[in-house]
Scaffold this motif. Structure first.
Motif, mmCIF file in Angstrom:
data_model
loop_
_atom_site.group_PDB
_atom_site.id
_atom_site.type_symbol
_atom_site.label_atom_id
_atom_site.label_comp_id
_atom_site.label_asym_id
_atom_site.label_seq_id
_atom_site.Cartn_x
_atom_site.Cartn_y
_atom_site.Cartn_z
ATOM 1 N N LYS A 175 -29.818 -24.142 -69.662
ATOM 2 C CA LYS A 175 -30.060 -23.041 -68.732
ATOM 3 C C LYS A 175 -31.159 -23.386 -67.731
ATOM 4 C CE LYS A 175 -30.605 -20.016 -72.041
ATOM 5 N NZ LYS A 175 -30.870 -18.748 -72.768
ATOM 6 N N VAL A 176 -32.182 -24.104 -68.185
ATOM 7 C CA VAL A 176 -33.253 -24.514 -67.272
ATOM 8 C C VAL A 176 -32.698 -25.427 -66.182
ATOM 9 C CG1 VAL A 176 -35.358 -25.892 -67.076
ATOM 10 C CG2 VAL A 176 -35.142 -24.215 -68.914
ATOM 11 N N ILE A 177 -31.822 -26.342 -66.560
ATOM 12 C CA ILE A 177 -31.232 -27.248 -65.578
ATOM 13 C C ILE A 177 -30.364 -26.476 -64.581
ATOM 14 C CG2 ILE A 177 -29.607 -29.167 -65.298
ATOM 15 C CD1 ILE A 177 -30.632 -30.227 -68.007
ATOM 16 N N ILE A 178 -29.609 -25.482 -65.059
ATOM 17 C CA ILE A 178 -28.793 -24.654 -64.161
ATOM 18 C C ILE A 178 -29.674 -23.904 -63.166
ATOM 19 C CG2 ILE A 178 -27.253 -22.653 -64.065
ATOM 20 C CD1 ILE A 178 -26.122 -23.564 -66.778
ATOM 21 N N VAL A 179 -30.740 -23.290 -63.672
ATOM 22 C CA VAL A 179 -31.656 -22.570 -62.789
ATOM 23 C C VAL A 179 -32.326 -23.536 -61.817
ATOM 24 C CG1 VAL A 179 -33.802 -21.239 -62.737
ATOM 25 C CG2 VAL A 179 -32.042 -20.673 -64.406
ATOM 26 N N TRP A 180 -32.669 -24.721 -62.281
ATOM 27 C CA TRP A 180 -33.278 -25.744 -61.436
ATOM 28 C C TRP A 180 -32.375 -26.087 -60.254
ATOM 29 C CZ3 TRP A 180 -36.391 -30.100 -64.265
ATOM 30 C CH2 TRP A 180 -37.249 -30.718 -63.353
ATOM 31 N N ILE A 181 -31.074 -26.192 -60.523
ATOM 32 C CA ILE A 181 -30.110 -26.546 -59.472
ATOM 33 C C ILE A 181 -30.012 -25.437 -58.426
ATOM 34 C CG2 ILE A 181 -27.658 -26.977 -59.005
ATOM 35 C CD1 ILE A 181 -27.530 -28.321 -61.780
ATOM 36 N N PHE A 182 -30.026 -24.175 -58.886
ATOM 37 C CA PHE A 182 -29.790 -23.039 -57.982
ATOM 38 C C PHE A 182 -31.058 -22.249 -57.675
ATOM 39 C CE2 PHE A 182 -25.652 -23.579 -60.176
ATOM 40 C CZ PHE A 182 -24.842 -23.779 -59.069
ATOM 41 N N VAL A 183 -32.229 -22.831 -57.880
ATOM 42 C CA VAL A 183 -33.462 -22.059 -57.792
ATOM 43 C C VAL A 183 -33.679 -21.464 -56.403
ATOM 44 C CG1 VAL A 183 -34.938 -24.023 -57.176
ATOM 45 C CG2 VAL A 183 -35.904 -22.091 -58.458
ATOM 46 N N LYS A 184 -33.178 -22.101 -55.350
ATOM 47 C CA LYS A 184 -33.359 -21.571 -53.997
ATOM 48 C C LYS A 184 -32.618 -20.257 -53.782
ATOM 49 C CE LYS A 184 -34.348 -25.957 -51.683
ATOM 50 N NZ LYS A 184 -33.956 -26.906 -50.611
ATOM 51 N N ARG A 185 -31.648 -19.982 -54.620
ATOM 52 C CA ARG A 185 -30.904 -18.725 -54.475
ATOM 53 C C ARG A 185 -31.757 -17.506 -54.801
ATOM 54 N NH1 ARG A 185 -25.114 -18.763 -54.271
ATOM 55 N NH2 ARG A 185 -24.342 -20.889 -53.946
ATOM 56 N N PHE A 186 -32.819 -17.704 -55.575
ATOM 57 C CA PHE A 186 -33.725 -16.586 -55.832
ATOM 58 C C PHE A 186 -34.396 -16.137 -54.532
ATOM 59 C CE2 PHE A 186 -34.200 -18.436 -60.314
ATOM 60 C CZ PHE A 186 -33.241 -17.576 -60.822
ATOM 61 N N ASP A 187 -34.799 -17.080 -53.711
ATOM 62 C CA ASP A 187 -35.403 -16.738 -52.422
ATOM 63 C C ASP A 187 -34.379 -16.092 -51.493
ATOM 64 O OD1 ASP A 187 -37.876 -17.824 -53.220
ATOM 65 O OD2 ASP A 187 -37.225 -19.836 -52.644
ATOM 66 N N GLN A 188 -33.146 -16.575 -51.536
ATOM 67 C CA GLN A 188 -32.092 -15.971 -50.722
ATOM 68 C C GLN A 188 -31.825 -14.530 -51.153
ATOM 69 O OE1 GLN A 188 -28.723 -18.612 -51.118
ATOM 70 N NE2 GLN A 188 -29.867 -20.391 -50.364
#
Length: 408
Positions: free
Chosen positions: A101-114
Motif C-alpha cells: 500500500k505504501v508503494i501504491i500511495v508513493w506512485i500516486f502521491v501527487k493525486r492528493f494535491d490534485q
C-alpha cells in the motif's frame, strides 16, 4: 500549551469563518511527508536530512520488514512457541500488505494535491453560514479520526513491545544480519529496539495509507449535502428570469462534474490500497482470533486485541462511507426532482432530465477493478476469519502445535 494550539484543525470553526476543506487532510499530508515519499525540501541540509530519514524508514519498514519475517521463519521456526509464531505471522501478512500500500500511495502521491485543488474549487460554492458549518464539522471530524487511527496503531506497537519484554523475546524475532538476540542481553535489546522502531514506522505508514480515504470522503459528503440544498432551491426565486435560472442549472452541472473529477482523482489509489487489504483481512483476523483464544497470555491478548482493532479500522470505516456515498447520490437526484422544474421552459426541462440521469448513477469505488467497495464486501472478507478458525479447530492444528518436539 493546549491541544487547540497544537492541533487547531481538530476543532470546529465558527460558521462565519472561511471554508478550507483541504484542512481535513492537513495532518495526513504532514505525516505522508514524514513517511519520506514526498518531494524533498529545498536547501542542501534539509534535503540531505530528509533523504537520509526516508532511506532509513523505508528501508526498515517498507522494504526489509517483510523479508525479515520470512527469513526469521526459515532460520528459527522450530524455536517459536505457538503463540509467538501466530503473533509474528499475523503481523507478517499485514506488513506485506502495508508495504504494498505504501508503494501504491508513493506512485500516486501527487493525486492528493490534485484532490485538494478540487476541494478549493468546491469551496467557492460554499456561501451560507449553515453550509460553512457543515464543512467545518467535516474537517474537524476528519482530523479527529486521523488521530484515533494513530492512537490505536501506536498503542498496538507499544503493547506488543511491552508484552515481548515481559516474555523475554523480541516482538517478532525477525532476521537481522550479524545480530543474534540469543547471544547476549545487549543484542537482545538491540534487536527489540530495532523491531520496535521498524514496527512503529510501519504503524505510522499504515495510519496514512488507511486513513486517507476517510479524510477526503468525509468533506466530500459535506459538499454533497450542501449541493443537494442548492439543487432543491433551483427555480424557486420568482425574481429570476428564465435565462438566469438556466445559468444556475448549468453551474450546478459544472459543480457535479467537479465532484466526479474529485472521485476519479482518488479512484486509482483507493482501488489499489483497499483491494490489497481486503485480500488478506480475513486471513489476518483468523490468525489473531486463534492466537487470542488458544495461545496468548494476558499481555499478548491485549496486544492482539489492539491489533484486531487496527486491522478492522483498515477497511470497515471506509466501506461504510462508500455505502453512505451511494445514498448521497440518490439524495442529489431526489433534490433535483424536488426543485421547481415543472413550470420552466422546454430547454430547462430537457437539461434537467439529462442531469437527473447523471445524478442517478451512484459514485462507486471498485477495489482492484474486481469488486465493489461496500459494507457487504467487507463483511464477506472478514467472515473468512471464522472459516480459518474453524479449519484450525477441526484439523486439531492447535493441539499439534502445542505438543513438545518429538512427542506423538
Amino acid at each position: 500549551m493546549g491541544l487547540r494550539q497544537l492541533f487547531p484543525a481538530m476543532y470546529t470553526l465558527p460558521d462565519k469563518s472561511s471554508v478550507k476543506s483541504r484542512q481535513a487532510t492537513l495532518y495526513l499530508l504532514n505525516c505522508i511527508f514524514l513517511m519520506g515519499i514526498r518531494t524533498p525540501p529545498r536547501g542542501c541540509c534539509l534535503f540531505l536530512i530528509y533523504v537520509a530519514w526516508s532511506f532509513a524508514l523505508n528501508l526498515c519498514s517498507t522494504f526489509y520488514q517483510p523479508f525479515g519475517f520470512m527469513i526469521g521463519y526459515v532460520s528459527h521456526l522450530s524455536e517459536f512457541s505457538p503463540g509467538e509464531f501466530l503473533t509474528s505471522l499475523q503481523v507478517a501478512f499485514n506488513a506485506c500488505t502495508c508495504s504494498t500500500k505504501v508503494i501504491i500511495v508513493w506512485i500516486f502521491v501527487k493525486r492528493f494535491d490534485q484532490a485538494n485543488a478540487l476541494f478549493d474549487e468546491l469551496d467557492k460554492q460554499v456561501l451560507e453560514p449553515a453550509e460553512r458549518g457543515r464543512i467545518h464539522r467535516a474537517v474537524s471530524q476528519s482530523n479527529r479520526i486521523f488521530f484515533v487511527f494513530m492512537s490505536v496503531y501506536i498503542i498496538y506497537a507499544t503493547t506488543t513491545f511491552i508484552s515481548a519484554c515481559i516474555n523475554g523475546v523480541p516482538m517478532f524475532q525477525n532476521y537481522y544480519p550479524f545480530l543474534d538476540w540469543r547471544a547476549s542481553r545487549q543484542q537482545y535489546w538491540l534487536q527489540s529496539c530495532l523491531e520496535y522502531f521498524t514496527m512503529f514506522g510501519a504503524c505510522f505508514q499504515d495510519v496514512c495509507v488507511d486513513c486517507y480515504p476517510i479524510n477526503y470522503i468525509l468533506p466530500l459528503r459535506a459538499h454533497m449535502a450542501n449541493f443537494a440544498e442548492r439543487l432543491r432551491g433551483l427555480g424557486h426565486d420568482p425574481q429570476e428570469s428564465s435565462e438566469e435560472r438556466y445559468e444556475k442549472l448549468i453551474e450546478c452541472i459544472k459543480h457535479h462534474k467537479i465532484i466526479l473529477s474529485f472521485c476519479d482523482t482518488l479512484r486509482p489509489i483507493i482501488s489499489g490500497t483497499i483491494f490489497v487489504q481486503l485480500l488478506v483481512v480475513g486471513l489476518v483476523l483468523g490468525f489473531t482470533i486463534i492466537n487470542i483464544v488458544m495461545f496468548a497470555n494476558f499481555a499478548s491478548r491485549i496486544a492482539s486485541l489492539c491489533f484486531m482493532t487496527a486491522v478492522l479500522l483498515e477497511t470497515t470505516p471506509f466501506c461504510i462511507l462508500c455505502n453512505y456515498l451511494a445514498d448521497d447520490c440518490m439524495k442529489l437526484a431526489d433534490a433535483l426532482f424536488e426543485s421547481n422544474w415543472i413550470y420552466q421552459d422546454e430547454r430547462y426541462k430537457k437539461t434537467v432530465l439529462l442531469f437527473l440521469q447523471s445524478l442517478q448513477k451512484p459514485i462507486v469505488f471498485i477495489a482492484g477493478n474486481v469488486f465493489t467497495i461496500s459494507v457487504a464486501t467487507n463483511l464477506n472478507a472478514t467472515k473468512f476469519s471464522f472459516s480459518v478458525f474453524t479449519l484450525v479447530k477441526q484439523m486439531n492444528i492447535a493441539e499439534k502445535l502445542s505438543r513438545p518436539n518429538g512427542t506423538e
